[in-house]
Design an enzyme around this catalytic site. Structure first.
Site, short mmCIF file in Angstrom:
data_model
loop_
_atom_site.label_atom_id
_atom_site.label_comp_id
_atom_site.label_asym_id
_atom_site.label_seq_id
_atom_site.Cartn_x
_atom_site.Cartn_y
_atom_site.Cartn_z
N LEU A 125 -57.05 2.00 -2.16
CA LEU A 125 -57.98 2.91 -2.66
C LEU A 125 -58.91 2.58 -3.82
O LEU A 125 -58.14 2.15 -4.66
CB LEU A 125 -57.33 4.46 -2.58
CG LEU A 125 -56.94 4.84 -1.49
CD1 LEU A 125 -55.94 6.21 -1.77
CD2 LEU A 125 -58.00 5.37 -0.32
N HIS A 126 -60.08 2.80 -3.69
CA HIS A 126 -60.84 2.84 -5.18
C HIS A 126 -62.13 3.77 -5.00
O HIS A 126 -62.63 3.68 -3.93
CB HIS A 126 -61.21 1.33 -5.56
CG HIS A 126 -61.83 0.72 -4.50
ND1 HIS A 126 -61.24 0.00 -3.18
CD2 HIS A 126 -62.94 0.22 -4.32
CE1 HIS A 126 -61.86 -0.46 -2.59
NE2 HIS A 126 -63.25 -0.41 -3.07
N THR A 127 -62.64 4.23 -6.11
CA THR A 127 -63.93 4.75 -6.12
C THR A 127 -64.83 4.34 -7.02
O THR A 127 -64.55 3.95 -7.96
CB THR A 127 -63.55 6.37 -6.69
OG1 THR A 127 -62.54 7.01 -6.12
CG2 THR A 127 -64.65 7.48 -6.78
#
Length: 195
Positions: A125-127
């Site tokens: 996950l990464h934003t």
């Protein structure tokens, strides 16, 4: 043929896939925060559960990613403490970008599930946090299919790191270390999501 001079990308082109750029099954988001030099890895800020990484292939200057240390592609795998930490670091990242680059706005979002979502790393996950300015989309990307980045990544790193360092609860060790951000109040959540 369009030619863009981008000498900083030679490190990526000549990389050895086994030189430590991968962690869990070659995941750069696992390996980069473990490297010895945050500046070289482009890790600009850290917390107990997450870190901020400048994107090597930015859409705009200051394009950063807020990434949990835990290697997972599912938000449901993160503890409440990890989720809150990620959200707080995203807010701090937006503040640092405002202070460092004075954008008119920002985009923040995720590419979840790989392939169709457009994400190249779908299992960690990464934003994405992308500063935006009025007129930053002009004829070059629309007609010329070319994006112009107006600032070198090293200069953006320095500006953003300085902005993080000026925030409350920030701690800076060496000149090549990321800023460690400690939040004003601890989370009141358990680290157990089993219930």
């Amino acid at each position: 043929m369009d030619q863009i001079f981008a000498p900083w990308r030679i490190d990526w082109v000549e990389r050895d896939d086994d030189d430590g750029d991968g962690g869990d099954d070659g995941c750069p988001f696992c390996a980069l925060p473990k490297a010895d030099d945050d500046r070289e890895s482009r890790v600009v800020a850290r917390t107990d559960h997450s870190f901020v990484l400048l994107n090597n292939y930015p859409y705009n200057p200051g394009h950063a990613m807020v990434i949990p240390y835990r290697h997972t592609g599912s938000w449901g795998d993160l503890t409440d403490a990890e989720l809150l930490d990620h959200a707080k670091l995203k807010a701090r990242t937006l503040d640092a970008l405002d202070a460092a680059l004075d954008p008119d706005a920002a985009n923040a979002g995720e590419n979840l599930g790989g392939g169709p979502s457009g994400g190249s790393i779908d299992d960690h996950l990464h934003t994405h946090v992308v500063p935006r300015w009025g007129g930053d989309t002009n004829f070059m990307p629309v007609i010329g299919d070319t994006k112009v980045i107006v600032e070198a990544l090293d200069d953006t790193y320095d500006r953003l790191r300085e902005a993080f360092a000026e925030q409350s609860g920030a701690d800076v060790d060496g000149e090549n270390d990321a800023v460690f951000v400690e939040f004003d109040s601890p989370t009141e959540y358990d680290d157990d999501r089993s219930d």
